[in-house]
Design a protein around this motif. Sequence first.
Motif, PDB file in Angstrom:
ATOM      1  N   LYS A  91     -40.871 -23.683 -51.650  1.00  0.00           N
ATOM      2  CA  LYS A  91     -40.994 -24.313 -50.485  1.00  0.00           C
ATOM      3  C   LYS A  91     -42.374 -24.851 -50.054  1.00  0.00           C
ATOM      4  O   LYS A  91     -42.587 -25.667 -49.114  1.00  0.00           O
ATOM      5  N   CYS A  92     -43.433 -24.542 -50.735  1.00  0.00           N
ATOM      6  CA  CYS A  92     -44.650 -24.974 -50.710  1.00  0.00           C
ATOM      7  C   CYS A  92     -44.941 -26.559 -51.138  1.00  0.00           C
ATOM      8  O   CYS A  92     -43.985 -27.072 -51.848  1.00  0.00           O
ATOM      9  N   GLU A  93     -45.886 -26.996 -50.781  1.00  0.00           N
ATOM     10  CA  GLU A  93     -46.064 -28.530 -51.368  1.00  0.00           C
ATOM     11  C   GLU A  93     -45.852 -28.829 -52.473  1.00  0.00           C
ATOM     12  O   GLU A  93     -45.326 -29.412 -53.168  1.00  0.00           O
ATOM     13  N   PRO A  94     -46.683 -27.668 -53.658  1.00  0.00           N
ATOM     14  CA  PRO A  94     -46.556 -28.165 -55.145  1.00  0.00           C
ATOM     15  C   PRO A  94     -45.249 -27.997 -55.505  1.00  0.00           C
ATOM     16  O   PRO A  94     -44.732 -28.584 -56.327  1.00  0.00           O
ATOM     17  N   CYS A  95     -44.726 -26.980 -55.090  1.00  0.00           N
ATOM     18  CA  CYS A  95     -42.974 -26.778 -55.470  1.00  0.00           C
ATOM     19  C   CYS A  95     -42.180 -27.743 -55.004  1.00  0.00           C
ATOM     20  O   CYS A  95     -41.564 -28.404 -55.959  1.00  0.00           O
ATOM     21  N   CYS A 103     -47.812 -23.489 -57.501  1.00  0.00           N
ATOM     22  CA  CYS A 103     -47.170 -22.684 -56.325  1.00  0.00           C
ATOM     23  C   CYS A 103     -48.161 -22.081 -55.432  1.00  0.00           C
ATOM     24  O   CYS A 103     -48.819 -21.059 -56.131  1.00  0.00           O
ATOM     25  N   MET A 104     -48.262 -22.439 -54.095  1.00  0.00           N
ATOM     26  CA  MET A 104     -49.272 -21.658 -53.302  1.00  0.00           C
ATOM     27  C   MET A 104     -49.023 -20.076 -53.399  1.00  0.00           C
ATOM     28  O   MET A 104     -50.062 -19.244 -52.775  1.00  0.00           O
ATOM     29  N   ASN A 105     -47.694 -19.698 -53.451  1.00  0.00           N
ATOM     30  CA  ASN A 105     -47.204 -18.148 -53.281  1.00  0.00           C
ATOM     31  C   ASN A 105     -46.943 -17.666 -54.660  1.00  0.00           C
ATOM     32  O   ASN A 105     -46.299 -16.563 -54.475  1.00  0.00           O
TER      33      ASN A 105
END
Length: 348
Positions: A91-95, A103-105
């Motif tokens: 869901k994050c910007e890189p993903c 991935c930020m998470n």
Amino acid sequence: MNALKLYGVGDLRHEQVKPPVIDEENEVIIRVKAAGICGSDLSRYRKLGPYIEGMVWGHEFTGVVETVGKEVTHVSPGDRIAACPAIVCGKCEPCLKGVPSQCMNLTVMGSRQPGCFAEFTKLPAANVWPLPDAISDDMAALIEPSAVAVHGLYRTDLRPGGSMAVLGCGNIGLLSIQWARLFGAKTVYAIDMDPEKLSVAKQMGADVIINPQEKSAYEQLMEYTDQKGVDVAVESAGSPFTSAEVLALPCKGGEVVFMGIPYEGVRIERFFFERIVRNELRVYGSWNAVSAPFPGKEWTTTLHMMRTGQLNVRPMITHRLPLREGVQVFEDMLHKRDFFGKVLLYPE
């Protein structure tokens, strides 16, 4: 069930814990058949400690599907599976940009959720897929580190006929050597101070071995390459010195890939740093082993190369032990009481 849990630096315990259960309809419970010890596991054991005290540890493994949630259709109980331990949010910007490795998470099983040093573990359905019969459990336990190595090489422009130097012949370095051969490299140089690691590097496909105890890696490599250097240099030792020296190994316009993680400050002498500028190097960091569509070509390519016999990880495996000996083997590895390549643990 039996499991290895990390409580603190040097505090690993073999304990009885409750097995995982299905909480979400897209989850898969897996009976672990073989699990590998990663170099990052040893670093965390001796330097960093757990993310969460008492977490079931480990992330390199293969197994057999035990139970699936109602939404899971691509694997069934009894299926042998390959398993990607990286959990991304999607869901994050890189993903959303198609770069799940950033991935930020991003997290990995064994860090903030239970890992594979246990009789059973659990993953989202997207992280598991059927394993070809031609790939043994031992080989399948090395799919994840293989994906880590090829993820880094995919960042480069290494082409058939090119040259590559690998600085540090631990497991990722050894796999990088074999992948360089599969990418068509004409000459692969293996650099390490451990003669036994260099011996395995030859078995994995290195053409030239360099031991910097005799003369610096830079000096020896320049002699072998007529003062030109190599197309690609991989840093997989994770030491402060090699993290600087690797910058002097590529040719003009060459590439550097950092795969190792130093756990100390890195001081770069002017000579090494200037190579970036004067040789117009391209310098890459390489993190984890996933790409889009998840889990990525690193995994599908590894499965293909293992299934066809082109990727051979057997020379890397030096120890096969029951899980209950895990506590002792970490101490043995820490104190270098034997030569350790890839160590595989088998839950009872």
